[in-house]
Design an enzyme around this catalytic site. Structure first.
Site, PDB file in Angstrom:
ATOM      1  N   LYS A   1      65.323 -48.411   7.890  1.00 12.54           N
ATOM      2  CA  LYS A   1      65.951 -48.401   6.949  1.00 12.54           C
ATOM      3  C   LYS A   1      65.437 -47.330   5.735  1.00 12.54           C
ATOM      4  O   LYS A   1      66.248 -46.485   5.084  1.00 12.54           O
ATOM      5  CB  LYS A   1      66.420 -49.848   6.232  1.00 12.54           C
ATOM      6  CG  LYS A   1      67.141 -50.436   7.030  1.00 12.54           C
ATOM      7  CD  LYS A   1      67.394 -51.883   6.600  1.00 12.54           C
ATOM      8  CE  LYS A   1      68.252 -52.402   7.943  1.00 12.54           C
ATOM      9  NZ  LYS A   1      68.277 -53.956   7.531  1.00 12.54           N
TER      10      LYS A   1
ATOM     11  N   GLN B   1      65.972 -58.658   3.749  1.00 13.10           N
ATOM     12  CA  GLN B   1      65.826 -58.514   5.203  1.00 13.10           C
ATOM     13  C   GLN B   1      66.022 -60.114   5.710  1.00 13.10           C
ATOM     14  O   GLN B   1      65.242 -60.550   5.326  1.00 13.10           O
ATOM     15  CB  GLN B   1      64.858 -57.865   5.795  1.00 13.10           C
ATOM     16  CG  GLN B   1      64.833 -57.674   7.046  1.00 13.10           C
ATOM     17  CD  GLN B   1      65.719 -56.625   7.692  1.00 13.10           C
ATOM     18  OE1 GLN B   1      66.142 -55.799   7.294  1.00 13.10           O
ATOM     19  NE2 GLN B   1      66.473 -57.104   8.644  1.00 13.10           N
TER      20      GLN B   1
ATOM     21  N   ASP C   1      74.888 -55.134   1.980  1.00 18.22           N
ATOM     22  CA  ASP C   1      75.127 -55.801   3.140  1.00 18.22           C
ATOM     23  C   ASP C   1      76.300 -56.386   3.505  1.00 18.22           C
ATOM     24  O   ASP C   1      76.893 -56.848   4.448  1.00 18.22           O
ATOM     25  CB  ASP C   1      73.827 -56.883   3.588  1.00 18.22           C
ATOM     26  CG  ASP C   1      72.827 -56.234   4.383  1.00 18.22           C
ATOM     27  OD1 ASP C   1      72.955 -55.403   5.004  1.00 18.22           O
ATOM     28  OD2 ASP C   1      71.643 -57.302   4.305  1.00 18.22           O
TER      29      ASP C   1
END
Ligand code: NAP
Length: 282
Positions: free
Chosen positions: A53, A97, A120
């Site tokens: 990422k 995460q 997200d």
């Protein structure tokens, strides 16, 4: 003859467009777009995802802020960090995460991410807006699938779409996106009766099950579009999807491979969501 949907190629194209828009944002507003990535603990797969990422951010000119907390980090430490990032104007998107180490309350921690920084798209608010077909930040994997379908020119209106899997991060938002695009959607899960017949009726079949080669040829209609979200290991330890690709491909009009299908688009849509979040803030 089927057409392979090349997620890497779609991803490359979209990343070029995102990079141009990031450049334009910086030129006109004189500041960077920032994504904060929080990794707690030593999970090997998570470390790889976070590295990828960060690398993708660099590629398109998004500034990344990486925070690595030890496995032993307390709930309070993680919450305080997320709250600081929530207040930080240089940060347009926050990604924690998952999975978090045992003992940390993921739901509570994620709820501290402001809705406009929830890149997200997992928050209740963004999920709710998606259900109501209002503008929002959409979960990256299903949004990436929609982008690929659109770029391939695949019509969804009036089509029978079947989504196998109902997780909050893939199955449910996928079903909502297809519904919002005027498909007629059926969602299957582990308690579904008659899954083979339901799948065989699909013009668009999305598999997000997490079981190697779950979708077999007898579950696929001639000419169907088959999207394979799964990332599993087969008996030889080789990466494979939820679809028995070799058995199914010749029945399809379009099919995604694993690897190289849905996967590459997921990170691209994270970059896209970060750009959208920054633009909305101005
Ligand atoms: P998940 O949370 O484990 O959900 C799996 C879903 O499949 C559940 O809804 C489950 O039903 C359903 N299911 C399990 N066994 C079934 C069966 N025998 N028949 C019908 N349905 C069944 O998984 P996820 O997070 O959605 O991920 C799914 C797969 O996609 C995994 O392989 C994951 O690694 C992969 N993935 C890939 C990406 C990417 O970027 N390529 C991103 C995210 C996930 P119940 O709800 O009834 O338990």
């Amino acid at each position: 003859m089927y057409k392979l949907i090349d997620g890497k190629a779609h991803s490359r194209c979209l990343r070029e467009q995102i990079a141009d828009e990031v450049k334009e944002y910086k030129r006109s507003l004189g500041r960077d777009i920032g994504l904060a990535v929080v990794l707690v603990g030593n999970d090997g797969a998570s470390q790889v995802y976070v590295r990828n990422k960060i690398k993708a951010c660099e590629e398109v000119g998004i500034k990344s802020f990486a925070y690595y907390l030890p496995e032993t980090a307390s709930e309070q430490e993680v919450e305080e960090l997320v709250c600081e990032l929530a207040e930080n104007d240089a940060v347009h998107g926050i990604l924690v995460q998952l999975p978090l180490p045992k003992g940390l309350d993921a739901e509570k921690i994620l709820s501290l991410i402001p809705v406009d920084k929830d890149v997200d798209g997992f928050s209740e608010s963004n999920m709710g807006s998606l259900c109501m077909n209002k503008p929002c930040l959409v979960a990256c994997t299903p949004n990436g699938i929609m982008k690929m379908l659109e770029r391939e020119g695949i019509q969804l209106k009036g089509k029978n779409a079947v989504v196998v899997g109902r997780s909050n991060i893939v199955g449910k938002p996928m079903a909502m996106l297809l519904l919002n695009a005027d498909a007629t959607v059926t969602v299957c899960h582990s308690k579904t009766v008659g899954i083979k017949e339901i799948c065989s009726s699909a013009d668009i079949l999305v598999a997000a099950v997490g079981r190697a080669k779950f979708i077999t040829s007898d579950m696929v209609k001639e000419g169907a579009v088959v999207i394979d979200v799964g990332m599993n290991r087969d008996e030889d330890g080789k990466l494979c999807g939820d679809v028995d690709f070799e058995g199914v491909k010749d029945k399809c009009s379009f099919i995604t491979p694993v690897p190289g299908g849905v996967g590459p688009m997921t990170i691209t849509m994270l970059l896209y969501n970060t750009l959208i979040a920054a633009k909305r803030r101005g």
